[in-house]
Design an enzyme around this catalytic site. Sequence first.
Site, PDB file in Angstrom:
ATOM      1  N   GLY A 108      13.109 -85.651 -31.277  1.00  0.00           N
ATOM      2  CA  GLY A 108      13.458 -87.016 -31.636  1.00  0.00           C
ATOM      3  C   GLY A 108      13.842 -87.122 -33.104  1.00  0.00           C
ATOM      4  O   GLY A 108      14.391 -86.193 -33.703  1.00  0.00           O
ATOM      5  N   SER A 109      13.528 -88.245 -33.704  1.00  0.00           N
ATOM      6  CA  SER A 109      13.998 -88.528 -35.062  1.00  0.00           C
ATOM      7  C   SER A 109      13.341 -87.676 -36.137  1.00  0.00           C
ATOM      8  O   SER A 109      13.807 -87.692 -37.287  1.00  0.00           O
ATOM      9  CB  SER A 109      13.794 -90.016 -35.382  1.00  0.00           C
ATOM     10  OG  SER A 109      14.669 -90.803 -34.596  1.00  0.00           O
TER      11      SER A 109
END
Length: 485
Positions: free
Chosen positions: A218-219
């Site tokens: 993810g981020s």
Amino acid sequence: MTKELRRLSFVVLVMFLSLFLATSWIQVVDADNLAQNSENTRTRLDSFQIQRGSIIVDGAAVASSVPSPDRYQYQRVYTDAAMWAPVTGYFNPVLQSATGIELAFNADLSGTGSNRFFSEIERILSGQPQQGLSVELTLDAAAQRAAYEALQGLQGAVVAIEPKTGRVLAMASTPGYDTNALASHDSDAVNAEHDRLAADPTKPLYNRAIAGKMNPPGSTFKVVVVAAALASGDWTMESTLPNPARYTLPGTDVQISNAWGGTCGPGATATIADALKLSCNIPMAQLAVELGDEQIRETAEKFGFNTEFEIPLKATASSYPSDLNAPETALTGFGQGQVTATPLQMAMVSAGVANDGAVMTPRMADAVIGDDFAVHQQFTDEAFDQVLDADDAAALTAVMVEGVESGAATGARIDGVDVAGKTGTAQNGEDEPYTLWFTGFAPADDPQIAVAVVVEDGGGKGQSGTGNELAAPIAKKVIEAVLGR
């Protein structure tokens, strides 16, 4: 001497030298390999006479051996078994099985390795009982407990690293299991317990910190993409990118958005600093396409991606694939698509940024010692790669601090401590729960710990939980434990 006799003498001499070299090789050079061969019954039976060495953390044994009335003579015992299970693993002489540190250091712990050779000669001559060597680990007991307790009720893992050295300070994985139950000398009971654990859908036998299910980061992977941009020399934290509310992946009709559906701030453009601080997907996707998959992969590999580490536990390689097309590369800009990572890997990312851009090879052991505290083997720090120069690492750190102070990672804030961090909330499929992440380090101006947290299965909240809500507070507790707060 006749010609034939000289020839025969030469042949005999060659045969004698060959025999001497072969026996010397077996007895000296290859002795340790032969001793550790699983088919070597004599070594296994001899090991039952030896009290297995301890596994030590902060001066206390987390695994030790006590006398047992059966033929195996000693029973392995684990303290806080479930908490330390991902680290120690278990040793069972009945089933000839071992995992974790018990397996990685079996030769030393069992007293059958080459490190023990000369001390055992001295011990035999003195008539003292044989005893295996002990292993001193790098782990911090307070950090391990904080990580394990914070993960209770969740499927997840924590890895903490000392940035300057690569020493692993914590490695927790939940749900856990009782290593004492798998070390029992009752083979029927052990097999039944192992079968039960293997059938458990929550996979308690997985060490989620270094293996098991591989998750998209993810981020948190935005830190890697920004590092790639800075390392290229063509971008700074103040470089700008277009700031639409929707972005169509190149060559497709697939659109992506930022998590909240709007733009990355109010302007027509967004800086890389704002995209990282606020965790905006669209600018990062555009940046990834501009950089290209080769540039991102090169940087990712300097952080450790695509490398299988032995620390000495075998860690599954995190993956940034080759030959990605433009839309696939865009997705990796915010840690989606084909990129996957372990918590160990994401802790290495933060540790590398924290250590002025220098990534250290992670390790879990400090020394192998005898019962007289004599050091038989000392482990040293080893550099892995240089990702960024110190100035670029400092610029990236400053924005990660802003992310914790007032951006997307406020769940890791600690009063009086500058924490640098990045959250992640990774998608796994249209109806699948999210994977929740945090990675960061502290104190930002003198880093003592880099940490990564993963919470699988949405933390029980499906697609409504976030990395900031569930993963960041866990990291905060581990950081506080290391800093003594």
